[in-house]
Design a protein around this motif. Structure first.
Motif, PDB file in Angstrom:
ATOM      1  N   UNK A 141      42.413 100.276 -26.321  1.00  0.00           N
ATOM      2  CA  UNK A 141      42.736  99.791 -24.989  1.00  0.00           C
ATOM      3  C   UNK A 141      43.868 100.526 -24.318  1.00  0.00           C
ATOM      4  N   UNK A 142      43.880 101.860 -24.423  1.00  0.00           N
ATOM      5  CA  UNK A 142      44.951 102.664 -23.851  1.00  0.00           C
ATOM      6  C   UNK A 142      44.553 103.218 -22.488  1.00  0.00           C
ATOM      7  N   UNK A 143      45.561 103.540 -21.698  1.00  0.00           N
ATOM      8  CA  UNK A 143      45.385 104.119 -20.370  1.00  0.00           C
ATOM      9  C   UNK A 143      46.418 105.223 -20.239  1.00  0.00           C
ATOM     10  N   UNK A 144      46.063 106.300 -19.581  1.00  0.00           N
ATOM     11  CA  UNK A 144      46.952 107.454 -19.508  1.00  0.00           C
ATOM     12  C   UNK A 144      48.270 107.128 -18.820  1.00  0.00           C
ATOM     13  N   UNK A 145      48.249 106.232 -17.832  1.00  0.00           N
ATOM     14  CA  UNK A 145      49.433 105.989 -16.999  1.00  0.00           C
ATOM     15  C   UNK A 145      49.975 104.579 -17.137  1.00  0.00           C
ATOM     16  N   UNK A 146      49.097 103.569 -17.090  1.00  0.00           N
ATOM     17  CA  UNK A 146      49.527 102.170 -17.082  1.00  0.00           C
ATOM     18  C   UNK A 146      49.260 101.501 -18.424  1.00  0.00           C
ATOM     19  N   UNK A 147      50.095 100.508 -18.744  1.00  0.00           N
ATOM     20  CA  UNK A 147      49.809  99.651 -19.888  1.00  0.00           C
ATOM     21  C   UNK A 147      48.925  98.524 -19.376  1.00  0.00           C
ATOM     22  N   UNK A 148      47.621  98.673 -19.511  1.00  0.00           N
ATOM     23  CA  UNK A 148      46.686  97.722 -18.918  1.00  0.00           C
ATOM     24  C   UNK A 148      46.746  96.354 -19.582  1.00  0.00           C
ATOM     25  N   UNK A 149      47.322  96.261 -20.767  1.00  0.00           N
ATOM     26  CA  UNK A 149      47.456  94.962 -21.413  1.00  0.00           C
ATOM     27  C   UNK A 149      48.581  94.136 -20.800  1.00  0.00           C
TER      28      UNK A 149
END
Length: 273
Positions: free
Chosen positions: A99-107
């Motif tokens: 659950x990773x995103x390059x820019x934001x911590x979506x969690x």
């Protein structure tokens, strides 16, 4: 003594490789040498900006099943994850972060917040990955610009969903994906724990994709990733086909449409107090 705070810098030793798997797309690279060698695998199971990473190497050996980890795709802020520690072939330590995103911590984002798509320019600005594990020296993987590798990843995910029977252009026409009518915990309960795995004190993680029909029913279940033993995968799919119900996906005209739903489940035996 406390572990050094300055990250150990590990340079890339090979060129990026793109792997077209049946159910996923992988980017592969290696960093460092000898006991310091780290193999990095970035995985996407569908188009979009979300991905998982797998890290292989001696430094990831752990006495616990889950490890508190902090990862940042420099120069972007860090993201905290509870990583799954495992082994490949019972020898090579492995760390899985999802659950990773390059820019934001979506969690950390509100579920209703719409995050803008990552641009090629933003991908190009990322030139390294910093990884911090408790009581271990941080490492910095010198990836170089991710513009080219992630461009290849987008091409792979377009081809991937086409192999599932969806057109890549259809992705842009989906207004809302399938919405579960109840939580995952109501589909998979503690009482469903596979008996043999319970007796043998085994835990596992299963990532799955469900085909959701226009009426909200589940057409099929596909395993995208699993840890050993295999019984978790078969058991998970059987229960999901029987119990999972959805509000179907709708396109930009508001019409229900066939689409997919991806999630993961961790089968974990809680330690006794």
């Amino acid at each position: 003594m406390a572990a050094p705070k300055e990250p150990q810098v590990l340079a890339s030793t090979i060129k990026w490789e793109i792997n077209y798997d049946k159910e996923a797309c992988h980017l592969l690279n290696k960093f460092g040498t000898g006991d310091d060698e780290v193999t990095l695998r970035m995985t996407r199971y569908r188009p979009g900006d979300q991905f998982d990473i797998s890290l292989y190497g001696p430094r990831f050996k752990s006495d616990t099943t889950y490890v508190q980890t902090e990862v940042s795709f420099d120069p972007n802020p860090p993201q905290k994850r509870l990583a799954l520690a495992a082994t490949v072939g019972k020898k090579l330590p492995l760390l899985l972060l999802g659950g990773l995103h390059l820019i934001h911590d979506i969690q950390d984002k509100d579920a209703k917040t719409k995050i803008a798509a990552v641009t090629p320019e933003q991908e190009g600005k990322v030139t390294g990955i910093t990884l911090k594990l408790k009581r271990k020296q941080p490492i910095f993987l010198k990836t170089g610009s991710l513009a080219g590798p992630l461009r290849a990843m987008r091409k792979c995910t377009d081809d991937l969903i086409q192999s599932w029977g969806y057109e890549p252009a259809q992705f842009a026409r989906i207004k809302d994906g399938p919405v579960p009518l109840s939580s995952l915990e109501t589909w998979l309960k503690g009482s469903d724990y596979p008996f043999l795995a319970l007796v043998q004190n085994e835990s596992g993680e299963v990532q799955f994709r469900l085909e959701v029909n226009p009426d909200g029913s589940v057409g099929n279940c596909h395993i995208l990733y699993r840890t050993s033993p295999d019984q978790f995968a078969d058991h998970t799919c059987k229960l999901l086909r029987e119990r999972a119900k959805f509000l179907p996906a709708v396109d930009i005209t508001g019409m229900p449409t066939r689409w997919y739903y991806i999630n993961k489940v961790r089968w974990l035996i809680e330690p006794s107090s």
